[in-house]
Design an enzyme around this catalytic site. Structure first.
Site, PDB file in Angstrom:
ATOM      1  N   ASN A   7       0.862  -1.180   0.000  1.00 15.93           N
ATOM      2  CA  ASN A   7       0.000   0.000   0.000  1.00 15.93           C
ATOM      3  C   ASN A   7       0.900   1.232   0.000  1.00 15.93           C
ATOM      4  OD1 ASN A   7      -1.840   2.016   0.455  1.00 15.93           O
ATOM      5  ND2 ASN A   7      -2.325   1.411   2.559  1.00 15.93           N
ATOM      6  N   LYS A   9       0.031   4.313  -0.468  1.00 22.02           N
ATOM      7  CA  LYS A   9      -0.636   5.540   0.008  1.00 22.02           C
ATOM      8  C   LYS A   9      -0.358   6.678  -0.979  1.00 22.02           C
ATOM      9  CE  LYS A   9      -0.234   3.504   4.534  1.00 22.02           C
ATOM     10  NZ  LYS A   9      -0.247   3.629   5.968  1.00 22.02           N
ATOM     11  N   HIS A  94      -9.610   1.106   4.302  1.00 22.03           N
ATOM     12  CA  HIS A  94      -8.354   1.289   5.053  1.00 22.03           C
ATOM     13  C   HIS A  94      -8.607   2.249   6.223  1.00 22.03           C
ATOM     14  CE1 HIS A  94      -4.311   2.649   6.043  1.00 22.03           C
ATOM     15  NE2 HIS A  94      -3.916   1.479   5.577  1.00 22.03           N
ATOM     16  N   GLU A  96      -7.100   4.713   7.286  1.00 26.76           N
ATOM     17  CA  GLU A  96      -6.955   6.149   6.957  1.00 26.76           C
ATOM     18  C   GLU A  96      -8.199   6.673   6.250  1.00 26.76           C
ATOM     19  OE1 GLU A  96      -3.121   5.748   5.054  1.00 26.76           O
ATOM     20  OE2 GLU A  96      -2.313   5.187   7.009  1.00 26.76           O
ATOM     21  N   GLU A 164      -5.598  -4.936  10.359  1.00 23.98           N
ATOM     22  CA  GLU A 164      -4.582  -3.923  10.646  1.00 23.98           C
ATOM     23  C   GLU A 164      -4.972  -3.160  11.910  1.00 23.98           C
ATOM     24  OE1 GLU A 164      -2.378  -2.677   6.824  1.00 23.98           O
ATOM     25  OE2 GLU A 164      -4.252  -1.589   6.855  1.00 23.98           O
ATOM     26  N   GLY A 170       2.082   2.363  10.704  1.00 25.36           N
ATOM     27  CA  GLY A 170       3.030   3.469  10.560  1.00 25.36           C
ATOM     28  C   GLY A 170       3.688   3.906  11.856  1.00 25.36           C
ATOM     29  N   SER A 207       3.159  -1.989  10.476  1.00 28.04           N
ATOM     30  CA  SER A 207       4.598  -1.994  10.776  1.00 28.04           C
ATOM     31  C   SER A 207       5.295  -3.324  10.459  1.00 28.04           C
ATOM     32  CB  SER A 207       4.852  -1.580  12.228  1.00 28.04           C
ATOM     33  OG  SER A 207       4.392  -0.253  12.448  1.00 28.04           O
TER      34      SER A 207
HETATM   35  P1  PGA Z   1       2.689   0.371   7.666  1.00 28.28           P
HETATM   36  O1  PGA Z   1       1.259   0.599   6.953  1.00 28.28           O
HETATM   37  O2  PGA Z   1       3.248  -0.908   7.116  1.00 28.28           O
HETATM   38  O3  PGA Z   1       3.502   1.573   7.269  1.00 28.28           O
HETATM   39  O4  PGA Z   1       2.439   0.294   9.127  1.00 28.28           O
HETATM   40  C1  PGA Z   1       0.364  -0.466   6.742  1.00 28.28           C
HETATM   41  C2  PGA Z   1      -0.896   0.033   6.077  1.00 28.28           C
HETATM   42  O5  PGA Z   1      -1.311   1.176   6.322  1.00 28.28           O
HETATM   43  O6  PGA Z   1      -1.517  -0.695   5.296  1.00 28.28           O
END
Ligand code: PGA
Length: 244
Positions: A7, A9, A94, A96, A164, A170, A207
């Site tokens: 992903n 983003k 997601h 976000e 997640e 993140g 992460s």
């Molecule tokens: P990350 O993001 O691996 O940077 O924690 C995962 C995601 O948002 O799908």
């Protein structure tokens, strides 16, 4: 089936997308036929992804789409056009999108159905916030997100669920093996109860890095990963792909 998804983003432009994917394609060797790699670049770069990936066996898709395929929806992304561009996937719900763009489970459910009806695969993201976990509401949240998010989903079609935990995205904080195992087991049982007749892979996200991917991939019902930060460089993404 094992799936490792990237992903990106809001990162990379079309040229950077082509360069990354060309480099990845050169170094990636599929270990077996039951392994899938999926890239989610920004929607503006889907055509660039198609140029490099068509015919390679490596799949790609959009990070979001609208619930309708066309109409007066300024700024939105049509799943129909995502399909026309040669993509196979759409990421839906997601955290976000839920947090920043205020998407609710009911809207997410309509997107899941729109994605399936057009012939693409939805990858539905679910997960609890830190507050919800601390209040002991993790399973309650996962239950609601799955039951509502998949209420209109075709049980005979392929759906992928990405677990997640919001607090692990993140942040560099990975859920413990025990937390991951518990959540995946719960999701697996619920999906089975809901009557999905095809295999429904459950991915972990939050992460994931080269140095924790191996351990995470050995947890029961962890069928792969959804990777954000570590998917932005070819070597760190390959490390994860190779760990599974
Ligand atoms: P990350 O993001 O691996 O940077 O924690 C995962 C995601 O948002 O799908």
């Amino acid at each position: 089936m094992k799936i490792v998804a990237a992903n990106w983003k809001l990162n990379k432009n079309p040229q950077q997308t082509r360069e990354f994917l060309q480099e990845f394609k050169k170094s990636y060797k599929a270990k077996n036929a039951a392994e899938k790699i999926v890239f989610f670049p920004p929607a503006t770069n889907l055509e660039s992804a198609a140029q490099v990936l068509t015919g390679s066996g490596i799949e790609f898709g959009a990070q979001n789409c609208h619930r309708d395929y066309k109409g007066a929806f300024t700024g939105e992304i049509s799943a129909q056009v995502v399909k026309d561009l040669g993509a196979q996937w759409v990421l839906v719900g997601h955290s976000e999108r839920r947090k920043i763009f205020l998407e609710k489970d009911e809207l997410i459910a309509r997107k899941v159905s729109a994605v399936q009806e057009i012939g693409l695969h939805p990858m539905l993201c679910i997960g609890e916030t830190l507050e919800e976990r601390q209040e002991g509401k993790t399973n309650l949240m996962l239950n609601a997100q799955l039951q509502i998010g998949l209420q209109g989903a075709d049980r005979k079609k392929f759906v992928v669920v990405a677990y997640e935990p919001v607090w692990a995205i993140g942040t560099g904080v990975v859920a413990t093996a025990e937390q991951v195992q518990e959540a995946h087991e719960y999701i697996y049982k619920l999906i089975t109860q809901m009557g999905f007749s095809v295999e429904t892979p459950i991915l972990y996200g939050g992460s994931v890095k080269g140095d924790n991917a191996k351990q995470l991939s050995q947890i029961p019902h962890v069928d792969g990963f959804l990777v954000g930060g570590a998917s932005l460089e070819v070597p760190s993404f390959l490390e994860i792909v190779n760990a599974i």
